[in-house]
Design an enzyme around this catalytic site. Sequence first.
Site, PDB file in Angstrom:
ATOM      1  N   ASP A  85       0.816  -1.212   0.000  1.00 55.80           N
ATOM      2  CA  ASP A  85       0.000   0.000   0.000  1.00 55.80           C
ATOM      3  C   ASP A  85       0.856   1.270   0.000  1.00 55.80           C
ATOM      4  O   ASP A  85       1.879   1.354   0.680  1.00 55.80           O
ATOM      5  CB  ASP A  85      -0.890   0.021   1.239  1.00 55.80           C
ATOM      6  CG  ASP A  85      -1.956  -1.064   1.227  1.00 55.80           C
ATOM      7  OD1 ASP A  85      -1.699  -2.145   0.659  1.00 55.80           O
ATOM      8  OD2 ASP A  85      -3.030  -0.839   1.796  1.00 55.80           O
ATOM      9  N   HIS A  87      -1.154   4.597  -0.428  1.00 52.22           N
ATOM     10  CA  HIS A  87      -2.172   5.485   0.155  1.00 52.22           C
ATOM     11  C   HIS A  87      -1.846   6.966   0.030  1.00 52.22           C
ATOM     12  O   HIS A  87      -1.915   7.718   1.005  1.00 52.22           O
ATOM     13  CB  HIS A  87      -2.434   5.105   1.610  1.00 52.22           C
ATOM     14  CG  HIS A  87      -3.350   3.930   1.740  1.00 52.22           C
ATOM     15  ND1 HIS A  87      -4.629   3.913   1.232  1.00 52.22           N
ATOM     16  CD2 HIS A  87      -3.160   2.707   2.303  1.00 52.22           C
ATOM     17  CE1 HIS A  87      -5.191   2.745   1.478  1.00 52.22           C
ATOM     18  NE2 HIS A  87      -4.324   1.989   2.118  1.00 52.22           N
ATOM     19  N   ASP A 113      -3.929  -0.085  -3.728  1.00 50.07           N
ATOM     20  CA  ASP A 113      -4.130   0.965  -2.728  1.00 50.07           C
ATOM     21  C   ASP A 113      -3.142   2.098  -2.933  1.00 50.07           C
ATOM     22  O   ASP A 113      -2.352   2.454  -2.052  1.00 50.07           O
ATOM     23  CB  ASP A 113      -4.061   0.401  -1.307  1.00 50.07           C
ATOM     24  CG  ASP A 113      -5.381  -0.226  -0.874  1.00 50.07           C
ATOM     25  OD1 ASP A 113      -6.252  -0.457  -1.739  1.00 50.07           O
ATOM     26  OD2 ASP A 113      -5.555  -0.495   0.327  1.00 50.07           O
ATOM     27  N   ASP A 116      -6.234   7.442  -1.503  1.00 51.43           N
ATOM     28  CA  ASP A 116      -7.005   7.594  -0.263  1.00 51.43           C
ATOM     29  C   ASP A 116      -6.094   7.726   0.959  1.00 51.43           C
ATOM     30  O   ASP A 116      -4.986   7.200   1.004  1.00 51.43           O
ATOM     31  CB  ASP A 116      -7.979   6.441  -0.035  1.00 51.43           C
ATOM     32  CG  ASP A 116      -9.212   6.534  -0.921  1.00 51.43           C
ATOM     33  OD1 ASP A 116      -9.526   7.650  -1.374  1.00 51.43           O
ATOM     34  OD2 ASP A 116      -9.856   5.495  -1.168  1.00 51.43           O
ATOM     35  N   HIS A 146      -9.048  -0.051  -2.511  1.00 51.61           N
ATOM     36  CA  HIS A 146      -9.301   1.385  -2.581  1.00 51.61           C
ATOM     37  C   HIS A 146      -9.357   1.903  -4.009  1.00 51.61           C
ATOM     38  O   HIS A 146      -9.709   3.076  -4.216  1.00 51.61           O
ATOM     39  CB  HIS A 146      -8.249   2.158  -1.783  1.00 51.61           C
ATOM     40  CG  HIS A 146      -8.569   2.235  -0.327  1.00 51.61           C
ATOM     41  ND1 HIS A 146      -9.150   3.337   0.259  1.00 51.61           N
ATOM     42  CD2 HIS A 146      -8.425   1.316   0.665  1.00 51.61           C
ATOM     43  CE1 HIS A 146      -9.330   3.110   1.551  1.00 51.61           C
ATOM     44  NE2 HIS A 146      -8.895   1.887   1.816  1.00 51.61           N
TER      45      HIS A 146
END
Length: 340
Positions: A85, A87, A113, A116, A146
């Site tokens: 991830d 993010h 991911d 977000d 996501h």
Amino acid sequence: MARNLTTRPIKAACKKIAALSIIAVAHISLQSMFSLNLDLYLKTLKGGNCLSERDLRLVCEKAKEILIEESNIQPVSAPVNVCGDLHGQFYDLLKLFETGGEVPSKNYIFIGDFVDRGYNSVETFEYLLCLKLKYPSNITLLRGNHESRQITLQYGFYDEVVRKYGNANPWKYCTDVFDYLGIGAVIEGKILCIHGGLSPNADASTLDSMRLIERNMEIPHSGPFTDIMWSDPDDIEGFKVNPRGAGWLFGGNIVKQFNYINGLELICRAHQLVMDGYKFWFPERSLVTVWSAPNYCYRSGNVASILNINENLEKEFKIFDAAVESEKSIRPRNVLPYFL
């Protein structure tokens, strides 16, 4: 009269050729007008600026053309770096490349991911797309839970796009690309990379069945596609309900059986914060979680990792801390104070 009959088709043909030439020149001009200056785009993003809306639309359309040609479970050769991830922590992504090596000198798999929670999801996703366009065989982008319209409406990406562009169109361009991302990658036929985990559904019980899943859609609320995006390992036997509300918890016996049936040595996934950057699961170390967002949400204090897999499928983790720029990040007022 005979001469006129002979020359008339020739004149008509010449006119047609001339018209086609004009169209061809116009097409070439349009192509030049709308060509992608990827080096400039990457420089712009590194400088802390987003792409223009026009350029982003062109990037997204071209990315879809490349991604649609890739398999649900994309074959990847070693050596390769595997990352979890991100993010939206863009400056940490730049530090990731400083730690693991730049594309194309190093090959990468990113297990979803991208957006977000962090404050620079726009730059993160745009940068990865530009790298994919410039070096399509050196970087593999997989979908995470996501990469979803519904999730990004709740957890930051949509609001960030509107804040930075003034309208929601760039969000639509990006979320359309989400539908084209692969759901997995297999390294030398031995190491499977997926975002979340396994499914009790027969349509995800083998790599071949995963290859047949319809992926060009919004992630559904249930089913094998959803399970691959959302499931988590746990110290249990079999499958149990996942407290996330989507996917399943699955035990070591499930992983052992799946790996045996598919001739795999390891499942590499992301999806869960790991304070040390990575975590092996089960006595056989048959599954590993890789996490690549240091100091997650700018307050967790965790380190991040890159899993390097060499030509002999030997594994080495490269650990890195948050970038200085990320440590100075200030939360926009309209970002929800969630933590999951």
